[in-house]
Write an enzyme that holds these catalytic residues in place. Structure first.
Site, PDB file in Angstrom:
ATOM      1  CG  ASN A 103      -8.595  27.741  13.295  1.00 18.56           C
ATOM      2  OD1 ASN A 103      -9.483  28.150  13.894  1.00 18.56           O
ATOM      3  ND2 ASN A 103      -9.144  27.394  12.070  1.00 18.56           N
ATOM      4  N   GLY A 104      -6.986  30.095  12.256  1.00 21.78           N
ATOM      5  CA  GLY A 104      -7.353  31.568  12.346  1.00 21.78           C
ATOM      6  C   GLY A 104      -6.576  32.439  11.193  1.00 21.78           C
ATOM      7  CG  ASP A 105      -6.315  36.046  10.931  1.00 15.69           C
ATOM      8  OD1 ASP A 105      -7.770  36.204  10.910  1.00 15.69           O
ATOM      9  OD2 ASP A 105      -5.930  36.953  11.896  1.00 15.69           O
ATOM     10  CE  LYS A 144     -11.259  25.829  14.786  1.00 15.87           C
ATOM     11  NZ  LYS A 144     -12.115  26.807  15.250  1.00 15.87           N
ATOM     12  CB  CYS A 161     -18.278  26.887  17.703  1.00  7.49           C
ATOM     13  SG  CYS A 161     -19.618  27.644  16.886  1.00  7.49           S
ATOM     14  CD  GLN A 206     -15.505  21.211  13.871  1.00  9.45           C
ATOM     15  OE1 GLN A 206     -16.200  22.085  13.532  1.00  9.45           O
ATOM     16  NE2 GLN A 206     -14.248  21.437  14.076  1.00  9.45           N
ATOM     17  N   GLY A 223     -11.043  27.540   8.282  1.00 11.13           N
ATOM     18  CA  GLY A 223     -12.542  27.850   8.393  1.00 11.13           C
ATOM     19  C   GLY A 223     -12.730  28.655   7.671  1.00 11.13           C
ATOM     20  NE  ARG A 224     -13.531  33.642  10.484  1.00 11.07           N
ATOM     21  CZ  ARG A 224     -13.000  34.786  10.006  1.00 11.07           C
ATOM     22  NH1 ARG A 224     -13.541  35.602   9.486  1.00 11.07           N
ATOM     23  NH2 ARG A 224     -11.657  35.119  10.553  1.00 11.07           N
TER      24      ARG A 224
END
Length: 169
Positions: free
Chosen positions: A138-140, A77, A38, A6, A162-163
């Site tokens: 993406n997310g959660d 992204k 980001c 990335q 990600g996280r």
């Protein structure tokens, strides 16, 4: 097998140069992803990351330059938008596709929301239906069940984590 790298940046020539260099490596690299999502202050204060959602013409030039310079697929992204007054992910997705992106990843929050509240699953679904290239949600996503559920809800081709991969992958 293989992996992706990335990149982030706000200068088309620099991103293109990095994409060219990376695409010339013979190391199992399969794709180059440009991070236009980001939310970190140090990134957006330079006009990079999700700040690019406020400048679609520049974002398009960055994607086009990277696609032209790379022999590998270039993916992008991004987020739902900068804030609730500037939710432009649908147009951004179409622009990314028109600029040559092979795939996109959509984080279902604005930059202003950072990582709360819950992601906007409907926005991701709408984007997936609007483009002809694969879309990743993406997310959660912190468990296999989360991934399965968002794939069922959105019809996306896959997920980007990600996280959720930090701490207890």
């Amino acid at each position: 097998g293989g992996y992706g790298v990335q990149l982030f940046g706000a200068e088309p020539e620099m991103v293109a140069r990095a994409a060219k260099m990376l695409s010339e490596t013979q190391s199992g690299l399969k794709l180059i992803d440009i991070n236009m999502g980001c939310p970190a202050h140090k990134i957006v204060s330079n006009g990079e990351g999700s700040a690019l959602m406020k400048n679609e013409p520049l974002a398009a030039r960055i994607i086009e330059a990277a696609v032209k310079a790379s022999t590998l697929p270039v993916t992008v992204k991004f987020r739902k938008g900068w804030d609730e007054q500037h939710v432009n992910a649908l147009n951004f997705a179409r622009m990314a596709e028109e600029s040559g992106a092979a795939m996109i990843t959509v984080h279902g929050r604005t930059r202003e929301q950072m990582y709360i509240p819950p992601i906007d699953v409907d926005a991701i679904t709408e984007i997936r239906k609007a483009v002809g290239i694969p879309v990743l949600a993406n997310g959660d996503i912190t468990t296999a069940e989360d991934a399965k559920q968002i794939l069922e809800q959105t019809g996306c081709a896959g997920v980007m984590i990600g996280r959720g991969a930090l701490g207890d992958p």
